[in-house]
Motif scaffolding. Sequence first.
Motif, short mmCIF file in Angstrom:
data_model
loop_
_atom_site.label_atom_id
_atom_site.label_comp_id
_atom_site.label_asym_id
_atom_site.label_seq_id
_atom_site.Cartn_x
_atom_site.Cartn_y
_atom_site.Cartn_z
N SER A 1 0.82 -1.21 0.00
CA SER A 1 0.00 0.00 0.00
C SER A 1 0.85 1.26 0.00
O SER A 1 0.31 2.37 0.05
CB SER A 1 -0.92 0.01 1.23
N SER A 2 2.17 1.13 -0.06
CA SER A 2 3.05 2.28 0.10
C SER A 2 4.06 2.44 -1.04
O SER A 2 4.34 1.49 -1.77
CB SER A 2 3.81 2.18 1.42
N LEU A 3 4.59 3.65 -1.12
CA LEU A 3 5.66 4.00 -2.05
C LEU A 3 6.78 4.63 -1.24
O LEU A 3 6.52 5.48 -0.38
CB LEU A 3 5.18 5.01 -3.09
N THR A 4 8.01 4.24 -1.51
CA THR A 4 9.17 4.86 -0.88
C THR A 4 9.91 5.65 -1.94
O THR A 4 10.19 5.15 -3.03
CB THR A 4 10.10 3.80 -0.26
N LEU A 5 10.20 6.91 -1.61
CA LEU A 5 10.83 7.83 -2.56
C LEU A 5 12.14 8.35 -2.01
O LEU A 5 12.26 8.64 -0.82
CB LEU A 5 9.90 9.02 -2.82
N ARG A 6 13.12 8.45 -2.89
CA ARG A 6 14.40 9.10 -2.58
C ARG A 6 14.32 10.50 -3.16
O ARG A 6 13.94 10.69 -4.33
CB ARG A 6 15.56 8.32 -3.21
N ALA B 1 20.32 18.84 0.60
CA ALA B 1 19.59 17.92 1.49
C ALA B 1 19.26 16.64 0.75
O ALA B 1 19.03 16.64 -0.45
CB ALA B 1 18.31 18.57 2.01
N GLU B 2 19.22 15.55 1.52
CA GLU B 2 18.77 14.25 1.03
C GLU B 2 17.59 13.84 1.90
O GLU B 2 17.60 14.10 3.11
CB GLU B 2 19.86 13.20 1.18
N ALA B 3 16.62 13.16 1.30
CA ALA B 3 15.45 12.76 2.07
C ALA B 3 14.92 11.42 1.58
O ALA B 3 15.19 11.00 0.45
CB ALA B 3 14.35 13.82 1.95
N GLU B 4 14.17 10.80 2.46
CA GLU B 4 13.41 9.60 2.09
C GLU B 4 11.99 9.83 2.59
O GLU B 4 11.79 10.23 3.74
CB GLU B 4 13.99 8.35 2.74
N SER B 5 11.04 9.61 1.71
CA SER B 5 9.63 9.78 2.05
C SER B 5 8.87 8.51 1.77
O SER B 5 9.20 7.76 0.84
CB SER B 5 9.01 10.91 1.22
N VAL B 6 7.84 8.28 2.56
CA VAL B 6 6.94 7.17 2.34
C VAL B 6 5.52 7.72 2.28
O VAL B 6 5.10 8.47 3.16
CB VAL B 6 7.05 6.10 3.46
N VAL B 7 4.83 7.38 1.20
CA VAL B 7 3.42 7.74 1.06
C VAL B 7 2.61 6.46 1.00
O VAL B 7 3.08 5.44 0.50
CB VAL B 7 3.15 8.63 -0.18
N VAL B 8 1.39 6.53 1.53
CA VAL B 8 0.53 5.36 1.61
C VAL B 8 -0.79 5.66 0.92
O VAL B 8 -1.35 6.76 1.06
CB VAL B 8 0.29 4.97 3.10
#
Length: 131
Positions: free
Chosen positions: A81-86, A98-105
């Motif tokens: 149910s999720s997506l992980t983004l760099r 900046a570097e980030a990691e996001s998770v959307v559901v």
Amino acid sequence: MHEKRIEIRWRDLDALRHVNNAVYATYLEEARDEWMQRALGGAGDLWDYVLVRVAIDFRRELTQDDDAVLVRTALTRIGTSSLTLREEIVKLDGTLSAEAESVVVARDPATGGSRPLTAAEREAYSAALEP
């Protein structure tokens, strides 16, 4: 990888005259939303997703003199149910800010809980998955 140019606005600055740390999250959101809309196309509704995690590593400050930044977004993982983004925020001279990691559901609007990605969503995102 999706890339969006964002102008640094005077209101983005704090009392120390650099871009406030909270504004980095706004830059990431602007690029992430644009990436999701393009990747998803007609396979679903952007409003059916919620951000559940974002982790930002700050590398270099941004100031008004930097003028603009490039925000890069790439899909690295598709879950049930999720997506992980760099994500990256880069100065125009190429310096990593900046570097980030996001998770959307994917969210079920009726229950407010998560839901599995549909076959159409999964297919659309699979086409955008970074190797």
